[in-house]
Design a protein around this motif. Structure first.
Motif, PDB file in Angstrom:
ATOM      1  N   UNK A 205       0.849  -1.184   0.000  1.00  0.00           N
ATOM      2  CA  UNK A 205       0.000   0.000   0.000  1.00  0.00           C
ATOM      3  C   UNK A 205       0.889   1.239   0.000  1.00  0.00           C
ATOM      4  N   UNK A 206       0.283   2.385  -0.270  1.00  0.00           N
ATOM      5  CA  UNK A 206       1.075   3.607  -0.367  1.00  0.00           C
ATOM      6  C   UNK A 206       1.596   4.062   0.994  1.00  0.00           C
ATOM      7  N   UNK A 207       1.062   3.511   2.085  1.00  0.00           N
ATOM      8  CA  UNK A 207       1.547   3.896   3.420  1.00  0.00           C
ATOM      9  C   UNK A 207       2.750   3.076   3.872  1.00  0.00           C
ATOM     10  N   UNK A 208       3.057   2.045   3.095  1.00  0.00           N
ATOM     11  CA  UNK A 208       4.135   1.157   3.491  1.00  0.00           C
ATOM     12  C   UNK A 208       5.322   1.327   2.554  1.00  0.00           C
ATOM     13  N   UNK A 209       6.511   1.325   3.143  1.00  0.00           N
ATOM     14  CA  UNK A 209       7.726   1.371   2.327  1.00  0.00           C
ATOM     15  C   UNK A 209       8.506   0.065   2.443  1.00  0.00           C
ATOM     16  N   UNK A 210       8.196  -0.748   3.409  1.00  0.00           N
ATOM     17  CA  UNK A 210       8.858  -2.034   3.625  1.00  0.00           C
ATOM     18  C   UNK A 210       7.776  -3.079   3.850  1.00  0.00           C
ATOM     19  N   UNK A 211       7.952  -4.217   3.198  1.00  0.00           N
ATOM     20  CA  UNK A 211       6.984  -5.295   3.384  1.00  0.00           C
ATOM     21  C   UNK A 211       7.188  -5.930   4.751  1.00  0.00           C
ATOM     22  N   UNK A 212       6.137  -6.140   5.490  1.00  0.00           N
ATOM     23  CA  UNK A 212       6.277  -6.753   6.820  1.00  0.00           C
ATOM     24  C   UNK A 212       6.716  -8.199   6.714  1.00  0.00           C
ATOM     25  N   UNK A 213       7.303  -8.671   7.785  1.00  0.00           N
ATOM     26  CA  UNK A 213       7.771 -10.058   7.828  1.00  0.00           C
ATOM     27  C   UNK A 213       6.567 -10.998   7.953  1.00  0.00           C
ATOM     28  N   UNK A 214       6.547 -12.041   7.108  1.00  0.00           N
ATOM     29  CA  UNK A 214       5.481 -13.048   7.150  1.00  0.00           C
ATOM     30  C   UNK A 214       6.116 -14.426   6.973  1.00  0.00           C
ATOM     31  N   UNK A 215       5.422 -15.443   7.469  1.00  0.00           N
ATOM     32  CA  UNK A 215       5.845 -16.811   7.230  1.00  0.00           C
ATOM     33  C   UNK A 215       7.222 -17.145   7.751  1.00  0.00           C
ATOM     34  N   UNK A 216       7.644 -16.514   8.846  1.00  0.00           N
ATOM     35  CA  UNK A 216       8.989 -16.777   9.383  1.00  0.00           C
ATOM     36  C   UNK A 216       8.966 -17.575  10.673  1.00  0.00           C
ATOM     37  N   UNK A 217       7.835 -18.202  10.959  1.00  0.00           N
ATOM     38  CA  UNK A 217       7.713 -18.994  12.182  1.00  0.00           C
ATOM     39  C   UNK A 217       7.693 -20.476  11.816  1.00  0.00           C
ATOM     40  N   UNK A 218       8.733 -21.234  12.159  1.00  0.00           N
ATOM     41  CA  UNK A 218       8.769 -22.662  11.791  1.00  0.00           C
ATOM     42  C   UNK A 218       7.672 -23.485  12.446  1.00  0.00           C
ATOM     43  N   UNK A 219       7.046 -22.969  13.467  1.00  0.00           N
ATOM     44  CA  UNK A 219       5.980 -23.734  14.126  1.00  0.00           C
ATOM     45  C   UNK A 219       4.714 -23.805  13.272  1.00  0.00           C
ATOM     46  N   UNK A 220       4.677 -23.017  12.198  1.00  0.00           N
ATOM     47  CA  UNK A 220       3.561 -23.084  11.253  1.00  0.00           C
ATOM     48  C   UNK A 220       4.115 -23.515   9.893  1.00  0.00           C
ATOM     49  N   UNK A 221       4.335 -24.819   9.688  1.00  0.00           N
ATOM     50  CA  UNK A 221       5.016 -25.292   8.465  1.00  0.00           C
ATOM     51  C   UNK A 221       4.229 -25.026   7.182  1.00  0.00           C
ATOM     52  N   UNK A 222       2.909 -24.866   7.266  1.00  0.00           N
ATOM     53  CA  UNK A 222       2.141 -24.635   6.033  1.00  0.00           C
ATOM     54  C   UNK A 222       2.456 -23.273   5.416  1.00  0.00           C
TER      55      UNK A 222
END
Length: 673
Positions: A205-222
């Protein structure tokens, strides 16, 4: 005969050609192209999945195969080998078209790493560059469907279009530029972190300049994409394209460079003596933790957008500098110098110079200053929120505040007072300015004041300073003379002490000698007592003897006196005894070789000589009578004794038969002229 054999051979060859005998070696594959089919031709596809004319999805491997050339064309291609530690990329010629938001085709797990073209197409495989990559190994690809790009070679079945070849070459060049044929390797010794930029997925979005971290928790393998190595899970977790907040740390990562590029930057290292205040550009709006009284900005917790309340302590951090910045704040003492061409270690004071004063007596000196201050690491975020950085704090706040304070001090002091009361001014200013610094969340340690110097517009200060120096020299000389006088007194005391020390030995020996003499005296005293007793006894005996002898002598003398004429005899006897003793001790001749005559007056006897004079003296002493002016005795009794002595002497002389030579008279003869 020869013609018959030739015809037979031609017939055999023709037969084999008609039945489609093909021999494929084990390191090759064959792509089958069908010339015609009762099912017709393909319309838009390249791969014929249902037996249509065109390239067939399956390939034949090494061995003997029968494919009549009347229906099939066989294209022999090599097996594709991806070297160890390298990556190969896939471009699909056929499949479903990409979605408008897609850059790369999705991964189809059922295609056995792109070796099953039918499975790829039947399970929704998409044409174009693929998200999936090929790791090291040897593969049998249908090169009519897939173009395989490796570092050394591009494997594909030529279709005869130059546009396709240009596209493939551009892709290979791009991958080489991105170093995409090798995995991303981040070494721990390099102190680097990887900043990842995703080229696929939804846009920010235009309010964001950096993409947030997602999918970096190994406890959720999917949804765990394992540091962007699984693009499908990254997108499934809601990842956005663009520069990512999550960074790569030390390790090896097999990342599709069409999907993501990696930029290596230095780790953030905060040295000892500093803290890092984080200004975050991303994250949700946080809750202000400064309270209602703080009006200069907000402090938020870690992970929120804004200035973080907790600073980073000394250490190494994998901080994404695109997602925020870190302001270094020194926690050691900061020295600010209001002195031209001099700066402290941190260089916050490079724009400062001496404070220009106007004294009470109208001098205009320049006052050099040094201020030592400290920033509490817990208050460092407040300083950054309020001033932006320490340099701006010094230039825009501390410089005018400190200069104004000392200008006010200078107006109340004469130049001499400013110099002589420097210590007191320094003490007072350090105390009063602490409250001012605390208002800005700073801790003032000390204010150091230098010597006022002449400014460019005032040349009279040097005269005053010269006078002060002369005065100080005089004071120091007085003090020097005083100390020298004290030193002389001390030297005298030292000499006396040394003399006493030198005499101490004699004193000690004297004390010992006194004790020895005392002991000897005591012994002598005891011996003297014994000697006294002995002497007393002897004296008593001797006295008894003398008494008895004296009594006897007295009786004898008395008898002699009576016999020879009374007391006068005793006098004559004493005089004769002493006279005889004197002659004997002096060894004087009884009959002198020369007789000295005293010489009398005319008509008088000139026999009065020294001998007679001596007799007169002895008689005078014994009888206690006086001599007349001529040195003779006039007393009748004395004359009588004198005559007796002379007669006695004459008798003695006669006994010795030595003539008496009269003493020569000192008087001249009467017949002398």
């Amino acid at each position: 005969m020869f013609v018959i054999i030739l015809l037979i051979l031609i017939g055999i060859v023709l037969f084999l050609w008609l039945i489609g005998l093909r021999i494929v070696s084990n390191n090759k594959i064959a792509v089958i192209e069908k010339w015609w089919s009762r099912k017709g031709s393909l319309e838009m596809q390249i791969i014929a999945l249902n037996g249509e004319a065109g390239y067939q999805p399956q390939v034949i491997r090494g061995g003997i195969h029968f494919l009549t050339p009347l229906m099939y064309k066989v294209h022999i291609s090599p097996l594709v080998t991806v070297p160890q530690g390298q990556i190969a990329y896939v471009f699909a010629r056929d499949g479903q078209p990409l979605e408008p938001i897609q850059t790369l085709a999705k991964i189809i797990p059922e295609c056995n790493n792109f070796q099953d073209a039918r499975g790829f197409l039947l399970n929704g495989g998409q044409r174009g560059p693929q998200r999936g990559i090929i790791r090291e190994g040897t593969y049998a690809f249908n090169l009519a469907q897939f173009i395989i790009i490796t570092e050394d070679k591009i494997y594909y079945q030529p279709m005869g279009t130059k546009a396709e070849e240009a596209t493939i070459m551009n892709m290979a060049t791009l991958l080489k530029d991105r170093n995409g044929f090798t995995p991303v390797v981040i070494k721990g010794t390099d102190d680097k972190v990887g900043i990842v930029t995703i080229h696929d997925g939804l846009s920010l979005t235009m309010d964001d300049i950096i993409a947030p971290a997602v999918g970096n928790d190994p406890s959720y393998p999917e949804n765990y994409h394992n540091n962007f190595q699984d693009p499908e899970k990254f997108l499934k977790a809601g990842g956005f394209r663009g520069r990512q907040y999550q960074v790569l740390v030390e390790g090896t990562y097999f990342i599709n460079r069409f999907f993501a590029t990696v930029e290596l930057i230095d780790k953030t290292i905060i040295d000892v003596g500093y803290v890092g205040v984080v200004v975050s550009y991303i994250g949700p709006k946080g809750v202000d933790s400064t309270g209602e009284d703080y009006k200069h900005g907000e402090l938020v917790e870690k992970g929120f957008r804004g200035v973080w309340r907790e600073p980073l302590m000394p250490g190494k951090y994998a901080f994404n500098t695109y997602a925020g910045k870190i302001k270094w704040i020194p926690t050691t003492n900061i020295i600010l110098k209001w002195i031209s061409n001099q700066t402290g270690f941190h260089k916050f004071d490079e724009n400062l110079k001496e404070v220009s004063l106007i004294t009470k007596d109208a001098f205009e000196p320049s006052l050099p200053l040094s201020v030592v201050m400290h920033i509490d690491y817990r208050k460092a975020p407040l300083v950054i929120q309020r001033f932006g950085d320490v340099k701006m704090l010094v230039d825009q706040t501390l410089d005018p505040m400190v200069s104004a304070y000392f200008k006010n001090i200078g107006q109340t002091k004469t130049l001499i007072q400013l110099i002589q009361d420097r210590n007191e001014i320094q003490r007072i200013s350090s105390s009063e300015m602490k409250a001012k610094f605390e208002h800005y969340n700073l801790e003032l340690e000390e204010v150091l004041i230098g010597t006022p110097a002449a400014s460019a517009t005032d040349d009279k200060i040097e005269i005053i300073l010269t006078q002060l120096r002369s005065r100080q020299i005089a004071i120091e000389e007085i003090e020097t003379y005083t100390q020298q006088e004290k030193a002389a007194g001390k030297e005298k005391e030292l000499r006396e002490a040394e003399s006493k020390a030198m005499q101490q030995k004699l004193l000690t020996e004297s004390d010992i000698n006194i004790q020895i003499q005392s002991n000897v005296g005591k012994a002598d005293y005891q011996r003297s007592l014994q000697e006294a007793a002995k002497i007393k006894a002897l004296a008593e005996a001797e006295a008894e003897k003398e008494a008895r002898v004296g009594i006897g002598k007295a009786i004898a003398v008395e008898e002699q006196v009576k016999a020879y004429g009374g007391p006068e005899y005793q006098v004559v006897q004493d005089v004769m005894t002493k006279f005889t003793s004197a002659i004997e001790k002096a060894k004087i001749d009884i009959v002198p070789k020369t007789v000295m005559s005293m010489g009398g007056k005319e008509g008088q006897n000139s026999s009065f000589n020294a001998f007679e004079m001596l007799i007169d003296l002895l008689i005078s002493e014994k009888l206690g009578v006086k001599l007349n002016p001529e040195g003779k005795v006039d007393d009748p009794r004395a004359k009588k004794i004198k005559e007796s002595i002379i007669r006695g002497m004459e008798r003695e002389l006669e006994k010795e038969k030595e003539p008496v030579v009269p003493m020569a008279s000192t008087e001249p003869p009467k017949d002398a002229p």
